[in-house]
Design a protein around this motif. Structure first.
Motif, PDB file in Angstrom:
ATOM      1  N   CYS A   2      45.573 -25.809 -45.534  1.00  0.00           N
ATOM      2  CA  CYS A   2      46.397 -26.388 -44.372  1.00  0.00           C
ATOM      3  C   CYS A   2      45.620 -26.369 -43.231  1.00  0.00           C
ATOM      4  O   CYS A   2      45.559 -25.427 -42.437  1.00  0.00           O
ATOM      5  N   ALA A   3      45.163 -27.497 -42.461  1.00  0.00           N
ATOM      6  CA  ALA A   3      44.416 -27.529 -41.141  1.00  0.00           C
ATOM      7  C   ALA A   3      45.455 -27.865 -40.246  1.00  0.00           C
ATOM      8  O   ALA A   3      46.277 -28.824 -40.437  1.00  0.00           O
ATOM      9  N   LYS A   4      45.467 -27.099 -39.121  1.00  0.00           N
ATOM     10  CA  LYS A   4      46.203 -27.443 -37.979  1.00  0.00           C
ATOM     11  C   LYS A   4      45.361 -27.636 -36.777  1.00  0.00           C
ATOM     12  O   LYS A   4      44.357 -27.040 -36.606  1.00  0.00           O
ATOM     13  N   SER A   5      45.819 -28.480 -35.899  1.00  0.00           N
ATOM     14  CA  SER A   5      45.253 -29.094 -34.704  1.00  0.00           C
ATOM     15  C   SER A   5      46.142 -29.150 -33.488  1.00  0.00           C
ATOM     16  O   SER A   5      47.387 -29.081 -33.603  1.00  0.00           O
ATOM     17  N   VAL A   6      45.374 -28.949 -32.456  1.00  0.00           N
ATOM     18  CA  VAL A   6      46.314 -29.207 -30.898  1.00  0.00           C
ATOM     19  C   VAL A   6      45.314 -30.060 -30.175  1.00  0.00           C
ATOM     20  O   VAL A   6      44.063 -30.352 -30.338  1.00  0.00           O
ATOM     21  N   PHE A   7      46.006 -30.596 -29.388  1.00  0.00           N
ATOM     22  CA  PHE A   7      45.180 -31.473 -28.401  1.00  0.00           C
ATOM     23  C   PHE A   7      45.494 -31.100 -26.888  1.00  0.00           C
ATOM     24  O   PHE A   7      46.391 -30.710 -26.735  1.00  0.00           O
ATOM     25  N   VAL A   8      44.494 -30.925 -26.138  1.00  0.00           N
ATOM     26  CA  VAL A   8      44.477 -30.240 -24.922  1.00  0.00           C
ATOM     27  C   VAL A   8      44.072 -31.361 -24.065  1.00  0.00           C
ATOM     28  O   VAL A   8      42.999 -32.264 -24.245  1.00  0.00           O
ATOM     29  N   GLY A   9      44.910 -32.020 -23.228  1.00  0.00           N
ATOM     30  CA  GLY A   9      44.668 -33.152 -22.064  1.00  0.00           C
ATOM     31  C   GLY A   9      45.404 -32.869 -20.735  1.00  0.00           C
ATOM     32  O   GLY A   9      46.226 -32.073 -20.489  1.00  0.00           O
ATOM     33  N   ASP A  10      44.828 -33.814 -19.693  1.00  0.00           N
ATOM     34  CA  ASP A  10      45.412 -33.602 -18.262  1.00  0.00           C
ATOM     35  C   ASP A  10      46.260 -34.977 -18.109  1.00  0.00           C
ATOM     36  O   ASP A  10      46.837 -35.010 -17.011  1.00  0.00           O
ATOM     37  N   HIS A  11      46.510 -35.714 -18.886  1.00  0.00           N
ATOM     38  CA  HIS A  11      47.030 -37.045 -18.652  1.00  0.00           C
ATOM     39  C   HIS A  11      48.593 -37.378 -19.566  1.00  0.00           C
ATOM     40  O   HIS A  11      48.238 -37.137 -20.596  1.00  0.00           O
ATOM     41  N   PRO A  12      49.655 -37.204 -18.741  1.00  0.00           N
ATOM     42  CA  PRO A  12      50.763 -37.104 -19.704  1.00  0.00           C
ATOM     43  C   PRO A  12      51.185 -38.365 -20.574  1.00  0.00           C
ATOM     44  O   PRO A  12      51.687 -37.859 -21.658  1.00  0.00           O
ATOM     45  N   ALA A  14      48.609 -40.518 -21.770  1.00  0.00           N
ATOM     46  CA  ALA A  14      47.321 -40.969 -22.821  1.00  0.00           C
ATOM     47  C   ALA A  14      47.153 -39.534 -23.564  1.00  0.00           C
ATOM     48  O   ALA A  14      46.823 -39.916 -25.006  1.00  0.00           O
ATOM     49  N   ASP A  15      47.046 -38.692 -23.077  1.00  0.00           N
ATOM     50  CA  ASP A  15      46.891 -37.507 -23.884  1.00  0.00           C
ATOM     51  C   ASP A  15      48.130 -36.788 -24.390  1.00  0.00           C
ATOM     52  O   ASP A  15      48.005 -36.551 -25.706  1.00  0.00           O
ATOM     53  N   ILE A  16      49.058 -36.472 -23.775  1.00  0.00           N
ATOM     54  CA  ILE A  16      50.196 -35.533 -24.323  1.00  0.00           C
ATOM     55  C   ILE A  16      51.141 -36.818 -25.364  1.00  0.00           C
ATOM     56  O   ILE A  16      51.461 -36.318 -26.531  1.00  0.00           O
ATOM     57  N   LEU A  17      51.671 -37.876 -24.844  1.00  0.00           N
ATOM     58  CA  LEU A  17      52.319 -38.559 -25.741  1.00  0.00           C
ATOM     59  C   LEU A  17      51.396 -39.184 -26.942  1.00  0.00           C
ATOM     60  O   LEU A  17      51.870 -39.350 -27.869  1.00  0.00           O
ATOM     61  N   GLY A  18      50.190 -39.488 -26.705  1.00  0.00           N
ATOM     62  CA  GLY A  18      49.239 -39.832 -27.760  1.00  0.00           C
ATOM     63  C   GLY A  18      49.243 -38.751 -28.730  1.00  0.00           C
ATOM     64  O   GLY A  18      49.505 -38.964 -29.989  1.00  0.00           O
ATOM     65  N   ALA A  19      48.896 -37.436 -28.170  1.00  0.00           N
ATOM     66  CA  ALA A  19      48.959 -36.308 -29.260  1.00  0.00           C
ATOM     67  C   ALA A  19      50.358 -36.113 -30.125  1.00  0.00           C
ATOM     68  O   ALA A  19      50.214 -35.950 -31.187  1.00  0.00           O
ATOM     69  N   LYS A  20      51.467 -36.339 -29.307  1.00  0.00           N
ATOM     70  CA  LYS A  20      52.449 -36.103 -29.791  1.00  0.00           C
ATOM     71  C   LYS A  20      52.952 -37.109 -30.824  1.00  0.00           C
ATOM     72  O   LYS A  20      53.481 -36.882 -32.031  1.00  0.00           O
ATOM     73  N   GLY A  21      52.429 -38.244 -30.517  1.00  0.00           N
ATOM     74  CA  GLY A  21      52.707 -39.687 -31.579  1.00  0.00           C
ATOM     75  C   GLY A  21      51.708 -39.409 -32.739  1.00  0.00           C
ATOM     76  O   GLY A  21      52.167 -39.744 -33.901  1.00  0.00           O
ATOM     77  N   ALA A  22      50.759 -38.678 -32.664  1.00  0.00           N
ATOM     78  CA  ALA A  22      49.891 -38.375 -33.833  1.00  0.00           C
ATOM     79  C   ALA A  22      50.262 -37.117 -34.578  1.00  0.00           C
ATOM     80  O   ALA A  22      49.617 -36.733 -35.625  1.00  0.00           O
ATOM     81  N   GLY A  23      51.349 -36.461 -34.266  1.00  0.00           N
ATOM     82  CA  GLY A  23      51.747 -35.173 -34.900  1.00  0.00           C
ATOM     83  C   GLY A  23      51.133 -34.083 -34.501  1.00  0.00           C
ATOM     84  O   GLY A  23      51.172 -33.082 -35.210  1.00  0.00           O
ATOM     85  N   LEU A  24      50.426 -34.013 -33.455  1.00  0.00           N
ATOM     86  CA  LEU A  24      49.646 -32.722 -33.033  1.00  0.00           C
ATOM     87  C   LEU A  24      50.436 -32.061 -32.039  1.00  0.00           C
ATOM     88  O   LEU A  24      51.488 -32.562 -31.220  1.00  0.00           O
ATOM     89  N   LYS A  25      50.280 -30.758 -31.908  1.00  0.00           N
ATOM     90  CA  LYS A  25      50.602 -29.883 -31.006  1.00  0.00           C
ATOM     91  C   LYS A  25      50.182 -30.283 -29.546  1.00  0.00           C
ATOM     92  O   LYS A  25      48.887 -30.595 -29.409  1.00  0.00           O
TER      93      LYS A  25
END
Length: 58
Positions: A2-12, A14-25
């Motif tokens: 099982c692969a796990k991924s996180v997304f690191v970003g600085d835009h609330p 484009a980065d954070i909502l996008g990552a959460k929408g894709a199921g990422l931490k």
């Protein structure tokens, strides 16, 4: 395996909502331009914090 991924970003949105929408931490790199996002897993000040954060998220 099982692969796990996180997304690191600085835009609330484009980065954070996008990552959460894709199921990422989501890790938000704090900056002086944007207010802190509501739905974020971790907030960091420096990129060198990422390795220890990733270990904690396992």
């Amino acid at each position: 395996m099982c692969a796990k991924s996180v997304f690191v970003g600085d835009h609330p949105e484009a980065d954070i909502l996008g990552a959460k929408g894709a199921g990422l931490k989501a890790i938000w790199k704090r900056n002086s331009v944007w207010a802190e996002p509501q739905d974020v897993d971790v907030i960091i000040d420096e990129l060198n914090e990422i390795p220890s954060i990733v270990e904690q998220l396992k």
